[in-house]
Design a protein around this motif. Structure first.
Motif, mmCIF file in Angstrom:
data_model
loop_
_atom_site.group_PDB
_atom_site.id
_atom_site.type_symbol
_atom_site.label_atom_id
_atom_site.label_comp_id
_atom_site.label_asym_id
_atom_site.label_seq_id
_atom_site.Cartn_x
_atom_site.Cartn_y
_atom_site.Cartn_z
ATOM 1 N N GLN A 1 -0.367 32.830 81.304
ATOM 2 C CA GLN A 1 0.885 33.472 80.909
ATOM 3 C C GLN A 1 1.115 34.660 81.818
ATOM 4 N N MET A 2 2.236 34.652 82.518
ATOM 5 C CA MET A 2 2.536 35.710 83.489
ATOM 6 C C MET A 2 3.772 36.463 83.025
ATOM 7 N N ASN A 3 3.600 37.735 82.736
ATOM 8 C CA ASN A 3 4.693 38.589 82.282
ATOM 9 C C ASN A 3 4.950 39.693 83.303
ATOM 10 N N SER A 4 6.100 40.299 83.194
ATOM 11 C CA SER A 4 6.468 41.415 84.078
ATOM 12 C C SER A 4 6.233 41.050 85.542
ATOM 13 N N LEU A 5 6.717 39.892 85.918
ATOM 14 C CA LEU A 5 6.466 39.394 87.270
ATOM 15 C C LEU A 5 7.114 40.281 88.321
#
Length: 122
Positions: free
Chosen positions: A82-86
Motif C-alpha cells: 500500500q503506497m500513500n502520499s506518493l
C-alpha cells in the motif's frame, strides 16, 4: 521454483495512493519472506519493503517508511504494498521478491517478478 506476478501499477498524481499486489505460485508461499524493490531509469534497484513469512516483522526503506505498508495473505499467496502520499521520486518499476529471510538485498533475492510500472505525476 516460485513464480511471482505483480499487478496494480499505473499513473497517479502526487499525493495519491496505489496498492500493488503480487501473487505467488509454485513452492509454498508461506515458506518465504516477501519483499518489494524498485528501479528508476539509470538507477540501481533499491529495497522498498519486506515482510517475514508469518507477517510479524516488517522492514522499510528509509525513503518510504511511514508512507508505504507491506502486508501478506498466506491463504491467497499474495503480498501487498500500500503506497500513500506518493511523490514524483517514487516513480519506478516495482518488483516483487521472495527470499529466505526478510532482511533481503537485491543480491540475496531468490525469485523476482517481472515488475509493474508506477508513475507519479508532479
Amino acid at each position: 521454483q516460485v513464480q511471482l506476478v505483480e499487478s496494480g501499477g499505473g499513473l497517479v498524481q502526487a499525493g495519491g495512493s496505489l496498492r500493488l499486489s503480487c501473487v505467488a505460485s509454485g513452492r509454498t508461499f508461506s515458506n518465504y519472506a516477501m519483499g518489494w524493490f524498485r528501479q528508476a531509469p539509470g538507477k540501481e534497484r533499491e529495497f522498498v519493503a519486506a515482510i517475514s513469512w508469518s507477517g510479524d516483522r516488517t522492514y522499510y526503506g528509509r525513503t518510504v517508511k511511514d508512507r508505504f505498508t507491506i502486508s501478506r495473505d498466506n491463504a491467497k499467496n499474495t503480498v501487498y504494498l500500500q503506497m500513500n502520499s506518493l511523490k514524483f521520486e517514487d516513480t519506478a518499476v516495482y518488483y516483487c521478491a521472495a527470499d529466505k529471510i526478510p532482511t533481503m538485498t537485491r543480491i540475496s533475492v531468490l525469485y523476482w517478478g517481472q515488475g509493474t510500472q508506477v508513475t507519479v505525476s508532479s
